[in-house]
Motif scaffolding. Structure first.
Motif, short mmCIF file in Angstrom:
data_model
loop_
_atom_site.label_atom_id
_atom_site.label_comp_id
_atom_site.label_asym_id
_atom_site.label_seq_id
_atom_site.Cartn_x
_atom_site.Cartn_y
_atom_site.Cartn_z
N LEU A 38 41.83 35.94 42.94
CA LEU A 38 42.41 37.23 42.55
C LEU A 38 41.41 38.38 42.77
N ARG A 39 40.13 38.11 42.53
CA ARG A 39 39.11 39.14 42.76
C ARG A 39 38.99 39.46 44.25
N MET A 40 39.11 38.44 45.10
CA MET A 40 39.06 38.68 46.55
C MET A 40 40.26 39.50 47.02
N MET A 41 41.37 39.36 46.31
CA MET A 41 42.57 40.13 46.67
C MET A 41 42.51 41.55 46.12
N GLY A 42 41.46 41.86 45.32
CA GLY A 42 41.29 43.23 44.86
C GLY A 42 41.57 43.46 43.39
N LEU A 43 41.82 42.42 42.63
CA LEU A 43 42.09 42.58 41.20
C LEU A 43 40.78 42.78 40.45
N SER A 44 40.71 43.81 39.64
CA SER A 44 39.48 44.07 38.89
C SER A 44 39.43 43.18 37.65
N ASP A 45 38.22 43.04 37.12
CA ASP A 45 38.04 42.22 35.91
C ASP A 45 38.79 42.82 34.73
N PHE A 46 38.82 44.15 34.65
CA PHE A 46 39.52 44.81 33.55
C PHE A 46 41.01 44.45 33.56
#
Length: 159
Positions: free
Chosen positions: A63-71
């Motif tokens: 999900l982070r690689m797809m652009g989802l931020s940790d927040f």
């Protein structure tokens, strides 16, 4: 400097149970808080396992690689669990009012609901803290259950 001490929340004096209150009401009033705590003891490990499973399967990294931020990731988990606990708080408040528990006879029902939501929020944040420490779901669940029992037993000894 004054010492800081931890005390129970003050409640009004409750009259002694007599025949008017009945046998069932006496024991339902005493078992209600324990039932709430044990209800969370079943839900909390499931939430920990679900979040740690995502970490172990590397779903969070995908999900982070797809652009989802940790927040956004943690906010989605919080809101998902909060919606469940909000419904849980509504049901418990309704049952407490319908059962006419002696402890809530002189208390505000909306204040009970608000405290219950605060407890639910605290439990969700507690789970999120635990999941940041572990990558293996089974280890996280075992640690969470032990820590939950230790912390709740400390609270129960105050009463």
């Amino acid at each position: 400097l004054k010492k800081i001490a931890l005390h129970r929340m003050p409640i009004p004096a409750i009259p002694n149970y007599n025949l008017k209150h009945g046998f069932l009401r006496k024991y339902a009033t005493g078992l209600f808080p324990i039932a709430i705590i044990l209800g969370y003891a079943l839900v909390v490990p499931l939430i920990v396992k679900r979040i740690c499973d995502e970490k172990e399967n590397k779903a969070k990294e995908m999900l982070r690689m797809m652009g989802l931020s940790d927040f956004v990731y943690w906010s989605a988990h919080f809101l998902n669990n909060f919606a469940i606990f909000f419904f849980h708080a509504l049901v418990i408040t309704f049952l407490a009012c319908a059962a006419d528990l002696a402890d809530l006879e002189y208390a505000s029902k909306s204040l009970f609901f608000a405290f219950y939501l605060c407890f639910a929020t605290q439990m969700i944040l507690f789970v999120m803290l635990i999941t940041t420490l572990f990558n293996k779901p089974i280890l996280a669940v075992i640690f969470t259950v032990i820590l939950y029992i230790v912390l709740i037993s400390q609270v129960l000894t105050l009463t």
